[in-house]
Scaffold this motif. Structure first.
Motif, short mmCIF file in Angstrom:
data_model
loop_
_atom_site.label_atom_id
_atom_site.label_comp_id
_atom_site.label_asym_id
_atom_site.label_seq_id
_atom_site.Cartn_x
_atom_site.Cartn_y
_atom_site.Cartn_z
N TYR A 151 7.19 -1.70 6.92
CA TYR A 151 6.34 -0.58 7.26
C TYR A 151 7.15 0.71 7.27
N ALA A 152 6.52 1.76 6.76
CA ALA A 152 7.14 3.07 6.89
C ALA A 152 7.09 3.49 8.35
N ASP A 153 8.05 4.29 8.75
CA ASP A 153 8.11 4.71 10.16
C ASP A 153 6.83 5.39 10.60
N PHE A 154 6.18 6.09 9.69
CA PHE A 154 5.01 6.86 10.10
C PHE A 154 3.77 6.00 10.34
N VAL A 155 3.84 4.69 10.04
CA VAL A 155 2.69 3.82 10.32
C VAL A 155 3.03 2.67 11.25
N LYS A 156 4.30 2.53 11.61
CA LYS A 156 4.68 1.41 12.47
C LYS A 156 3.92 1.42 13.78
N GLY A 157 3.43 0.23 14.13
CA GLY A 157 2.68 0.09 15.37
C GLY A 157 1.22 0.47 15.27
N ARG A 158 0.83 1.03 14.13
CA ARG A 158 -0.57 1.45 13.95
C ARG A 158 -1.25 0.71 12.80
N PHE A 159 -0.50 0.41 11.76
CA PHE A 159 -1.05 -0.25 10.57
C PHE A 159 -0.54 -1.69 10.50
N THR A 160 -1.39 -2.58 10.00
CA THR A 160 -1.01 -3.98 9.81
C THR A 160 -1.40 -4.42 8.41
N ILE A 161 -0.44 -4.95 7.68
CA ILE A 161 -0.70 -5.45 6.34
C ILE A 161 -0.84 -6.97 6.39
N SER A 162 -1.77 -7.50 5.60
CA SER A 162 -1.96 -8.95 5.56
C SER A 162 -2.50 -9.33 4.19
N GLN A 163 -2.43 -10.61 3.88
CA GLN A 163 -2.92 -11.07 2.58
C GLN A 163 -3.71 -12.35 2.74
N ASP A 164 -4.60 -12.58 1.80
CA ASP A 164 -5.37 -13.81 1.72
C ASP A 164 -5.19 -14.32 0.30
N LEU A 165 -4.29 -15.27 0.13
CA LEU A 165 -3.95 -15.71 -1.22
C LEU A 165 -5.08 -16.50 -1.86
N LYS A 203 1.64 16.21 -2.01
CA LYS A 203 2.85 15.45 -1.73
C LYS A 203 2.99 14.28 -2.69
N GLY A 204 4.15 13.67 -2.67
CA GLY A 204 4.41 12.54 -3.53
C GLY A 204 3.85 11.25 -2.97
N ARG A 205 3.86 10.22 -3.79
CA ARG A 205 3.37 8.92 -3.37
C ARG A 205 4.47 8.18 -2.60
N VAL A 206 4.13 7.65 -1.42
CA VAL A 206 5.12 6.98 -0.59
C VAL A 206 4.59 5.62 -0.14
N LEU A 207 5.52 4.71 0.07
CA LEU A 207 5.15 3.37 0.53
C LEU A 207 4.77 3.41 2.00
N ALA A 208 3.62 2.83 2.32
CA ALA A 208 3.20 2.72 3.71
C ALA A 208 3.52 1.34 4.27
N ALA A 209 3.21 0.30 3.49
CA ALA A 209 3.47 -1.06 3.95
C ALA A 209 3.52 -2.00 2.75
N SER A 210 4.33 -3.04 2.87
CA SER A 210 4.43 -4.01 1.78
C SER A 210 4.64 -5.40 2.37
N ILE A 211 4.40 -6.41 1.55
CA ILE A 211 4.54 -7.79 1.99
C ILE A 211 4.96 -8.65 0.81
N ASN A 212 5.79 -9.64 1.09
CA ASN A 212 6.19 -10.58 0.07
C ASN A 212 5.02 -11.51 -0.22
N ARG A 213 4.59 -11.57 -1.48
CA ARG A 213 3.38 -12.31 -1.80
C ARG A 213 3.59 -13.82 -1.71
N TRP A 259 0.84 -1.19 0.00
CA TRP A 259 0.00 0.00 0.00
C TRP A 259 0.87 1.24 0.00
N PHE A 260 0.57 2.14 -0.93
CA PHE A 260 1.19 3.44 -0.98
C PHE A 260 0.13 4.47 -0.63
N ARG A 261 0.60 5.66 -0.27
CA ARG A 261 -0.36 6.74 -0.06
C ARG A 261 0.19 8.04 -0.61
#
Length: 122
Positions: free
Chosen positions: A61-75, A43-53, A36-38
């Motif tokens: 996680y970007a520093d500005f979302v650590k501890g607040r955002f959680t990324i997950s996937q359902d393959l 402002k420019g587009r920056v990475l918020a969180a990513s995961i190896n598929r 996920w980018f935002r």
């Protein structure tokens, strides 16, 4: 080609939570990572969180979302989620789901969704 469709954006008060979802379709076998980018207004587009598929590991996680955002996937459902908690007004942005083909540089995401607006009021 890979198609990405986001959902789940909206308006929330500071301190609240939102869950974003992204459903992928197309040639997914060659997608090694997604995230996920935002892009905040002006402002420019920056990475918020990513995961190896492939493995679900190597979450980043970007520093500005650590501890607040959680990324997950359902393959099984080819979906990617972003649970955003303790939202701040500065989290207001358009959030984009993006995917990277295998073999590309880690920073080079080449498939993008249309974006979903998240607005956090104080």
């Amino acid at each position: 080609e890979v198609q990405l469709v986001e959902s789940g954006g909206g308006s929330v008060q500071a301190g609240g939570s939102l869950r974003l979802s992204c459903v992928a379709s197309g040639s997914l076998a060659n997608v090694c990572a997604w995230g996920w980018f935002r892009q905040a207004p002006g402002k420019g587009r920056v990475l918020a969180a990513s995961i190896n598929r492939d493995t679900g590991a190597l979450t980043k996680y970007a520093d500005f979302v650590k501890g607040r955002f959680t990324i997950s996937q359902d393959l099984e459902r080819n979906s990617l989620q972003l649970l955003m908690s303790r939202l701040l007004p500065e989290d207001t942005a358009v959030y984009f789901c993006a995917a990277r083909q295998c073999g590309r540089p880690f920073s080079e995401y080449n498939f993008w969704g249309q974006g979903t607006q998240v607005t956090v009021s104080s």
